[in-house]
Design a protein around this motif. Structure first.
Motif, mmCIF file in Angstrom:
data_model
loop_
_atom_site.group_PDB
_atom_site.id
_atom_site.type_symbol
_atom_site.label_atom_id
_atom_site.label_comp_id
_atom_site.label_asym_id
_atom_site.label_seq_id
_atom_site.Cartn_x
_atom_site.Cartn_y
_atom_site.Cartn_z
ATOM 1 N N ALA A 1 6.690 44.506 -21.793
ATOM 2 C CA ALA A 1 5.592 43.755 -21.181
ATOM 3 C C ALA A 1 6.209 42.878 -20.099
ATOM 4 C CB ALA A 1 4.872 42.913 -22.230
ATOM 5 N N ASP A 2 6.036 43.284 -18.852
ATOM 6 C CA ASP A 2 6.637 42.549 -17.743
ATOM 7 C C ASP A 2 5.933 41.191 -17.570
ATOM 8 O OD1 ASP A 2 8.389 42.073 -15.623
ATOM 9 O OD2 ASP A 2 8.169 44.101 -14.857
ATOM 10 N N GLU A 3 6.449 40.371 -16.693
ATOM 11 C CA GLU A 3 5.990 38.987 -16.523
ATOM 12 C C GLU A 3 4.475 38.891 -16.388
ATOM 13 O OE1 GLU A 3 8.075 37.022 -13.353
ATOM 14 O OE2 GLU A 3 10.033 37.548 -14.190
ATOM 15 N N GLY A 4 3.882 37.990 -17.187
ATOM 16 C CA GLY A 4 2.457 37.698 -17.097
ATOM 17 C C GLY A 4 1.529 38.795 -17.573
ATOM 18 N N SER A 5 2.050 39.827 -18.194
ATOM 19 C CA SER A 5 1.194 40.931 -18.654
ATOM 20 C C SER A 5 0.677 40.668 -20.065
ATOM 21 C CB SER A 5 1.960 42.254 -18.601
ATOM 22 O OG SER A 5 3.029 42.236 -19.521
ATOM 23 N N ASP A 6 -0.236 41.524 -20.512
ATOM 24 C CA ASP A 6 -0.866 41.358 -21.828
ATOM 25 C C ASP A 6 -1.201 42.729 -22.399
ATOM 26 O OD1 ASP A 6 -2.974 40.933 -23.859
ATOM 27 O OD2 ASP A 6 -2.912 38.861 -23.175
ATOM 28 N N ILE A 7 -0.828 42.958 -23.663
ATOM 29 C CA ILE A 7 -1.104 44.240 -24.300
ATOM 30 C C ILE A 7 -1.226 44.081 -25.809
ATOM 31 C CG2 ILE A 7 1.348 44.831 -24.455
ATOM 32 C CD1 ILE A 7 0.312 47.802 -23.981
ATOM 33 N N THR A 8 -2.080 44.925 -26.408
ATOM 34 C CA THR A 8 -2.185 45.053 -27.863
ATOM 35 C C THR A 8 -1.840 46.490 -28.205
ATOM 36 O OG1 THR A 8 -3.922 43.383 -28.019
ATOM 37 C CG2 THR A 8 -3.745 44.938 -29.854
ATOM 38 N N TYR A 9 -0.969 46.650 -29.201
ATOM 39 C CA TYR A 9 -0.531 47.985 -29.621
ATOM 40 C C TYR A 9 -0.662 48.087 -31.132
ATOM 41 C CZ TYR A 9 2.618 51.901 -30.609
ATOM 42 O OH TYR A 9 3.154 53.074 -31.065
ATOM 43 N N GLY B 1 13.053 54.118 -38.487
ATOM 44 C CA GLY B 1 12.522 53.970 -37.138
ATOM 45 C C GLY B 1 13.045 52.716 -36.473
ATOM 46 N N GLY B 2 12.737 52.594 -35.199
ATOM 47 C CA GLY B 2 13.108 51.406 -34.439
ATOM 48 C C GLY B 2 11.945 50.960 -33.574
ATOM 49 N N VAL B 3 11.751 49.649 -33.501
ATOM 50 C CA VAL B 3 10.719 49.068 -32.638
ATOM 51 C C VAL B 3 11.357 47.952 -31.831
ATOM 52 C CG1 VAL B 3 8.531 47.801 -32.545
ATOM 53 C CG2 VAL B 3 8.856 49.609 -34.254
ATOM 54 N N GLU B 4 11.270 48.075 -30.503
ATOM 55 C CA GLU B 4 11.779 47.045 -29.604
ATOM 56 C C GLU B 4 10.641 46.539 -28.729
ATOM 57 O OE1 GLU B 4 16.071 47.782 -28.135
ATOM 58 O OE2 GLU B 4 15.040 49.720 -27.972
ATOM 59 N N LEU B 5 10.425 45.236 -28.754
ATOM 60 C CA LEU B 5 9.431 44.609 -27.880
ATOM 61 C C LEU B 5 10.169 43.718 -26.891
ATOM 62 C CD1 LEU B 5 6.795 43.416 -30.527
ATOM 63 C CD2 LEU B 5 6.986 45.656 -29.432
ATOM 64 N N TRP B 6 10.005 43.976 -25.632
ATOM 65 C CA TRP B 6 10.540 43.142 -24.561
ATOM 66 C C TRP B 6 9.348 42.391 -23.969
ATOM 67 C CZ3 TRP B 6 15.628 43.249 -22.302
ATOM 68 C CH2 TRP B 6 16.517 44.083 -22.968
ATOM 69 N N VAL B 7 9.260 41.117 -24.247
ATOM 70 C CA VAL B 7 8.118 40.304 -23.832
ATOM 71 C C VAL B 7 8.632 39.309 -22.787
ATOM 72 C CG1 VAL B 7 6.165 38.938 -24.634
ATOM 73 C CG2 VAL B 7 7.249 40.580 -26.184
ATOM 74 N N LYS B 8 8.460 39.682 -21.538
ATOM 75 C CA LYS B 8 9.064 38.913 -20.452
ATOM 76 C C LYS B 8 8.247 37.656 -20.126
ATOM 77 C CE LYS B 8 11.815 42.728 -19.043
ATOM 78 N NZ LYS B 8 12.409 43.502 -17.992
ATOM 79 N N LYS B 9 8.766 36.848 -19.237
ATOM 80 C CA LYS B 9 8.226 35.526 -18.929
ATOM 81 C C LYS B 9 6.695 35.531 -18.792
ATOM 82 C CE LYS B 9 8.729 31.695 -15.729
ATOM 83 N NZ LYS B 9 9.413 31.169 -14.554
ATOM 84 N N GLY B 10 6.043 34.685 -19.608
ATOM 85 C CA GLY B 10 4.598 34.516 -19.535
ATOM 86 C C GLY B 10 3.771 35.674 -20.080
ATOM 87 N N ALA B 11 4.402 36.678 -20.650
ATOM 88 C CA ALA B 11 3.677 37.850 -21.168
ATOM 89 C C ALA B 11 3.188 37.596 -22.593
ATOM 90 C CB ALA B 11 4.571 39.090 -21.128
ATOM 91 N N HIS B 12 2.256 38.439 -23.027
ATOM 92 C CA HIS B 12 1.694 38.341 -24.376
ATOM 93 C C HIS B 12 1.606 39.744 -24.960
ATOM 94 C CE1 HIS B 12 -1.926 38.080 -27.130
ATOM 95 N NE2 HIS B 12 -1.032 37.311 -27.705
ATOM 96 N N VAL B 13 2.191 39.933 -26.154
ATOM 97 C CA VAL B 13 2.121 41.207 -26.855
ATOM 98 C C VAL B 13 1.582 40.964 -28.248
ATOM 99 C CG1 VAL B 13 3.440 43.115 -27.861
ATOM 100 C CG2 VAL B 13 4.020 42.280 -25.577
ATOM 101 N N LYS B 14 0.588 41.753 -28.606
ATOM 102 C CA LYS B 14 0.088 41.773 -29.976
ATOM 103 C C LYS B 14 0.503 43.119 -30.554
ATOM 104 C CE LYS B 14 -3.916 40.007 -30.688
ATOM 105 N NZ LYS B 14 -5.385 39.827 -30.702
ATOM 106 N N LEU C 1 12.389 40.589 -28.114
ATOM 107 C CA LEU C 1 13.007 39.612 -27.220
ATOM 108 C C LEU C 1 11.855 38.931 -26.490
ATOM 109 C CD1 LEU C 1 16.086 41.351 -25.558
ATOM 110 C CD2 LEU C 1 16.070 39.528 -27.235
ATOM 111 N N VAL C 2 11.744 37.639 -26.669
ATOM 112 C CA VAL C 2 10.622 36.885 -26.117
ATOM 113 C C VAL C 2 11.177 35.866 -25.123
ATOM 114 C CG1 VAL C 2 8.633 35.452 -26.676
ATOM 115 C CG2 VAL C 2 9.382 37.216 -28.288
ATOM 116 N N PHE C 3 10.801 36.001 -23.862
ATOM 117 C CA PHE C 3 11.331 35.172 -22.799
ATOM 118 C C PHE C 3 10.465 33.922 -22.600
ATOM 119 C CE2 PHE C 3 13.097 39.322 -22.386
ATOM 120 C CZ PHE C 3 14.354 39.160 -21.815
ATOM 121 N N ASP C 4 10.804 33.093 -21.624
ATOM 122 C CA ASP C 4 10.128 31.817 -21.372
ATOM 123 C C ASP C 4 8.608 31.958 -21.298
ATOM 124 O OD1 ASP C 4 12.602 30.617 -21.189
ATOM 125 O OD2 ASP C 4 12.651 30.640 -18.995
ATOM 126 N N ASP C 5 7.916 31.060 -21.979
ATOM 127 C CA ASP C 5 6.454 30.967 -21.952
ATOM 128 C C ASP C 5 5.739 32.253 -22.372
ATOM 129 O OD1 ASP C 5 6.496 28.276 -21.045
ATOM 130 O OD2 ASP C 5 6.834 28.989 -18.995
#
Length: 173
Positions: A89-97, A114-127, A147-151
């Motif tokens: 999830a790039d900067e400022g994006s939003d997704i539900t999976y 299995g493996g699950v990797e979430l990259w939640v970049k600056k200001g993004a939101h992942v559910k 990995l959850v980045f700033d904000d």
């Protein structure tokens, strides 16, 4: 929905296809910092033999309004499954999976690593929502990290069902 996603620049593919179509994006994120292949022996095994899974990339500022979904099923006894989910999830994006996994009742044991990797970049939101219903003799050894980045923030709901619980009672009361 796939065309609507593509028009926004969202990539929603099988991991095998994503590796062929977007090798640089996969190489940058797959089992590097979020789940390093050297984490433990099961991540090393997973990194060596993974197959299939889900790849999602959401570009900067894009909001995906409908939840994206995938389902994985173990269809053979005495087998192992090593699918990999990679969400960026790039900067400022939003997704539900929403991810579902299951295995029917078999007589012999099986392995799910299995493996699950979430990259939640600056200001993004992942559910991220996972519902897993395993057979009582399926060893489920997932590695799931974010990995959850700033904000940025993650909402994570994980339900695991299917393990048999045996209660022992004395023969006389």
């Amino acid at each position: 929905i796939k065309k609507e996603l593509a028009d926004k620049g969202v990539i929603f593919e099988n991991m095998d296809v994503a590796l062929q179509k977007y090798p640089e994006l996969v190489k940058e994120h797959f089992m590097t910092k979020c789940i390093p292949v050297t984490d433990h022996k099961f991540t090393m095994l997973h990194g060596a033999v993974w197959s299939g899974g889900t790849f999602i990339y959401v570009p900067k500022g894009v909001k995906v309004h409908l939840p994206l979904q995938a389902y994985f099923r173990m269809n053979r006894e005495k087998s192992a499954q090593f699918e990999h989910t990679l969400i960026i999830a790039d900067e400022g994006s939003d997704i539900t999976y929403i991810e579902g996994c299951s295995a029917p009742q078999y007589q012999a044991s099986s392995l799910h690593a299995g493996g699950v990797e979430l990259w939640v970049k600056k200001g993004a939101h992942v559910k991220y929502i996972s519902v897993e219903n395993w057979s009582h003799n399926t060893y489920n050894l997932n590695t799931k990290k974010a990995l959850v980045f700033d904000d940025a923030h993650v909402e994570w709901i994980n339900g695991n069902l299917g393990s048999r619980v045996t209660m022992l009672y004395p023969s006389s009361i």
